[in-house]
Design an enzyme around this catalytic site. Structure first.
Site, PDB file in Angstrom:
ATOM      1  N   CYS A 129     -33.180  27.098 -39.064  1.00  0.00           N
ATOM      2  CA  CYS A 129     -32.323  26.755 -39.986  1.00  0.00           C
ATOM      3  C   CYS A 129     -32.646  25.365 -40.734  1.00  0.00           C
ATOM      4  O   CYS A 129     -32.383  24.351 -40.498  1.00  0.00           O
ATOM      5  CB  CYS A 129     -30.784  26.282 -39.293  1.00  0.00           C
ATOM      6  SG  CYS A 129     -30.181  27.801 -38.273  1.00  0.00           S
ATOM      7  N   ALA A 163     -33.453  23.956 -43.948  1.00  0.00           N
ATOM      8  CA  ALA A 163     -32.990  23.061 -45.163  1.00  0.00           C
ATOM      9  C   ALA A 163     -32.275  22.002 -44.685  1.00  0.00           C
ATOM     10  O   ALA A 163     -31.500  22.155 -43.710  1.00  0.00           O
ATOM     11  CB  ALA A 163     -32.323  24.147 -46.039  1.00  0.00           C
ATOM     12  N   GLY A 173     -35.293  20.431 -44.881  1.00  0.00           N
ATOM     13  CA  GLY A 173     -36.669  20.576 -44.553  1.00  0.00           C
ATOM     14  C   GLY A 173     -37.293  19.182 -43.776  1.00  0.00           C
ATOM     15  O   GLY A 173     -38.469  19.361 -43.361  1.00  0.00           O
ATOM     16  N   LYS A 179     -36.966  18.299 -40.773  1.00  0.00           N
ATOM     17  CA  LYS A 179     -37.651  18.386 -39.487  1.00  0.00           C
ATOM     18  C   LYS A 179     -38.883  19.149 -39.508  1.00  0.00           C
ATOM     19  O   LYS A 179     -39.860  19.096 -38.874  1.00  0.00           O
ATOM     20  CB  LYS A 179     -36.475  19.004 -38.280  1.00  0.00           C
ATOM     21  CG  LYS A 179     -35.576  18.111 -38.216  1.00  0.00           C
ATOM     22  CD  LYS A 179     -34.493  18.607 -37.389  1.00  0.00           C
ATOM     23  CE  LYS A 179     -33.001  17.961 -37.064  1.00  0.00           C
ATOM     24  NZ  LYS A 179     -32.436  17.965 -38.532  1.00  0.00           N
ATOM     25  N   ASP A 196     -31.276  35.027 -43.719  1.00  0.00           N
ATOM     26  CA  ASP A 196     -30.326  34.619 -42.479  1.00  0.00           C
ATOM     27  C   ASP A 196     -31.325  35.151 -41.198  1.00  0.00           C
ATOM     28  O   ASP A 196     -31.704  36.195 -40.894  1.00  0.00           O
ATOM     29  CB  ASP A 196     -29.161  35.672 -42.516  1.00  0.00           C
ATOM     30  CG  ASP A 196     -28.186  35.246 -41.603  1.00  0.00           C
ATOM     31  OD1 ASP A 196     -28.676  34.659 -40.295  1.00  0.00           O
ATOM     32  OD2 ASP A 196     -27.098  35.294 -41.862  1.00  0.00           O
ATOM     33  N   ASP A 255     -31.801  24.020 -35.097  1.00  0.00           N
ATOM     34  CA  ASP A 255     -30.784  23.080 -35.504  1.00  0.00           C
ATOM     35  C   ASP A 255     -29.584  23.691 -36.259  1.00  0.00           C
ATOM     36  O   ASP A 255     -29.706  24.054 -37.542  1.00  0.00           O
ATOM     37  CB  ASP A 255     -31.487  22.041 -36.523  1.00  0.00           C
ATOM     38  CG  ASP A 255     -30.468  20.942 -37.067  1.00  0.00           C
ATOM     39  OD1 ASP A 255     -29.358  20.850 -36.493  1.00  0.00           O
ATOM     40  OD2 ASP A 255     -30.893  20.004 -37.845  1.00  0.00           O
ATOM     41  N   CYS A 297     -25.908  18.149 -35.226  1.00  0.00           N
ATOM     42  CA  CYS A 297     -25.342  16.979 -35.662  1.00  0.00           C
ATOM     43  C   CYS A 297     -23.829  16.602 -35.267  1.00  0.00           C
ATOM     44  O   CYS A 297     -22.993  16.300 -36.176  1.00  0.00           O
ATOM     45  CB  CYS A 297     -25.504  16.647 -36.938  1.00  0.00           C
ATOM     46  SG  CYS A 297     -25.232  17.449 -38.238  1.00  0.00           S
TER      47      CYS A 297
END
Length: 430
Positions: A254, A256, A258, A260, A303, A322, A375
Site C-alpha cells: 500500500c 502511496a 511512496g 517508505k 488492489d 502499511d 499510523c
C-alpha cells in the site's frame, strides 16, 4: 485580500465539517486562489486552528448566539469560528481580525449578518471568561469527539490525556536524508551553513533529521537535487525494521505516497521493489518522488487483494504492509481526521486490514518477513489484528524489531516528537 483569505478559510472549514472533504483536498485548492506565500501559510494556520479548537469555538458561540446559522448560511457560522480563533489564538490585532472577518461576510453573501458577526466578535474580545471550560464535557475540554476519547481512555488509562494533548500540538518537520545523494553529516552541515538549526535524535537512524523550526521545504538546501524527503521519524523506522538485502524481491503493498518505498531503495541499492497501490492518482506521487530522488521501482496501480490483476507468480522475500487505517496516530498533522473519522469506520477497517494481511502472507516466501504497520493508536487495528492473525496462521511467528528487541511497538503521538505508529515484524516458517 485579508477579507478574501478569511472567507476562504470559512468555506474550507465548512467543506470539511459539513461536506466531509479532507483538509488535504480542500486547503490546497483554497491556497491556489492566494498569490503570496505568507497568505497561504496564514490560511493553513487558521484552517488547522479551527479544526483543533472546534468544540470550544462552538461552545463560545452557543453562549453568544440564540441559535447557530443553518442551511445556506452555514459558511457564515464557520466565518464566526474563524474570527474567534484569530482573536483568541493568533497575534493579529483585534481590530484587524474583527474588521476583516466582518468584511469577509459580504464576500460570502452575508451582508445582512455583518452586525451579528461584529457583535459576537466584540463580545469575545470583552469576555475572556467565555473560554473557561473547566466545567465543560471532556469532548470540549480536549477538543476531540467523545467516541475517540472513550477508546483512548480504555486503551491507555495512564496516557490518554497525554495523547489528546499531543494531538493539539503542531507537528515538527522531520526530514529523511537521501543517503544515495549525500551523507546525513554533510546534510546537517549544509543546513547549518544555511542558518537552519536541526538535530539527529536517533543514533540508530542517522538519516532522520528534525528541524527546530518548520519552513518552506523548497527553500532547503538540495531540494531539487533530491537530497532529502519530508517524512516523520516514526515512518522512517519502516525501512530499518524490514531491513532487506540487495537483490531481494520486496513488495510495498500500500505504497502511496511512496515515502517508505523510496526509503527502502535509498537504504538498500539493488532492491527489486514493487510499489503497489489501488489509488492511481496517489500513485502518481510515488512516481514523482522516485524521479526526484533518482530511484527506480516497478510501480503498479492495483488492489493488493486482486492478485490476478497484478501478481506475476513470484513470491516476495519481504513485504511492507502499511495498511489503510483510521490514521488516529497522525491527528496532530491532520487535525480534521478527528471529525472525519467515525466510530462506525473502525470495524470495516479492521476487517479490510485482516484480509490484506492474509492475502499478503500468501505472497511471502517461506523464510521471508512481513512488516505490519499502521499510523493508528487503536488496539483493534494493531495488537488485536496480530492476535487474530497468529491464531489462524501456524507458519507465522513474531520477530524482535531491530534495535528495539520487542516484537511490536506502539508509538504514541508526541513520543520522542514522533507521530503515533504501530509496527510488528512477522516471520514465515521455512
Amino acid at each position: 485580500m485579508s477579507a478574501q483569505l478569511r472567507a476562504l478559510a470559512a468555506e474550507i472549514c465548512y467543506q470539511v465539517i459539513d461536506q466531509g472533504k479532507s483538509l488535504s483536498d480542500a486547503l490546497p485548492k483554497g491556497q491556489q486562489k492566494l498569490a503570496f506565500a505568507p497568505d497561504k501559510a496564514l490560511l493553513q494556520e487558521i484552517c488547522f486552528g479551527v479544526m483543533r479548537q472546534l468544540p470550544q469555538l462552538e461552545t463560545v458561540c452557543q453562549q453568544l448566539m440564540d441559535k447557530p446559522l443553518i442551511k445556506q448560511l452555514r459558511p457564515l457560522q464557520f466565518l464566526i469560528y474563524v474570527g474567534i480563533y484569530q482573536l483568541k489564538f493568533l497575534r493579529i490585532p483585534d481590530h484587524a481580525a474583527i474588521s476583516e472577518t466582518v468584511e469577509a461576510a459580504r464576500l460570502l453573501k452575508g451582508q445582512n449578518l455583518t452586525k451579528l458577526i461584529n457583535a459576537v466578535l466584540r463580545n469575545v474580545q470583552r469576555k475572556p471568561e467565555l473560554f473557561d471550560f473547566s466545567q465543560a464535557s471532556s469532548a470540549v475540554q480536549f477538543n476531540h469527539p467523545g467516541w475517540l476519547i472513550s477508546e483512548l481512555q480504555q486503551a491507555y488509562p495512564q496516557q490518554w490525556q497525554a495523547v489528546l494533548t499531543a494531538n493539539q500540538q503542531k507537528a515538527p518537520l522531520w526530514l529523511r536524508v537521501n543517503q544515495q545523494q549525500i551523507s546525513a553529516a554533510d546534510y546537517l552541515q549544509a543546513l547549518q551553513q544555511a542558518g537552519i538549526s536541526a538535530s539527529q535524535p536517533f543514533a540508530y537512524l542517522p538519516v532522520a533529521i528534525k528541524l527546530d523550526q518548520a519552513c518552506d521545504i523548497t527553500t532547503l538546501p538540495g531540494y531539487a537535487a533530491g537530497w532529502f524527503s519530508v517524512q516523520d521519524a516514526a515512518a522512517q523506522h519502516a525501512a530499518l525494521f524490514l531491513a532487506p538485502e540487495p537483490g531481494e524481491q520486496v513488495l510495498d503493498a500500500c505504497s502511496a505516497p511512496g515515502g517508505k518505498s523510496c526509503h527502502l531503495l535509498e537504504q538498500t541499492p539493488g532492491l527489486q521493489l514493487t510499489a503497489l497501490d489501488r489509488d492511481a492518482q496517489r500513485l502518481q506521487r510515488v512516481t514523482e518522488n522516485l524521479q526526484r530522488l533518482q530511484l527506480q521501482a516497478r510501480v503498479v496501480a492495483a488492489d493488493v487483494l486482486d492478485t490476478a490483476s497484478w501478481w506475476q507468480g513470484e513470491l516476495f522475500d519481504r513485504i511492507l504492509l502499511d495498511v489503510p487505517c483510521s490514521a488516529t496516530g497522525v491527528i496532530r498533522r491532520h487535525p480534521d481526521i478527528r471529525w472525519l473519522r467515525k466510530k462506525t469506520d473502525i470495524a470495516p477497517l479492521t476487517e479490510l486490514q485482516q484480509q490484506i494481511l492474509q492475502c499478503a502472507w500468501r505472497l511471502l516466501k517461506p523464510g521471508g518477513t512481513l512488516l505490519y504497520a499502521t499510523c493508528s493508536v487503536l488496539p483493534a487495528e494493531n495488537s488485536a489484528q496480530l492476535t487474530q492473525f497468529l491464531a489462524q496462521q501456524n507458519d507465522a511467528s513474531l520477530l524482535p524489531l531491530p534495535e528495539l528487541g520487542s516484537s511490536s511497538w506502539q508509538i504514541l503521538p508526541g513520543e520522542q516528537d514522533m507521530d503515533g505508529f504501530f509496527y510488528a515484524l512477522l516471520h514465515k516458517a521455512a
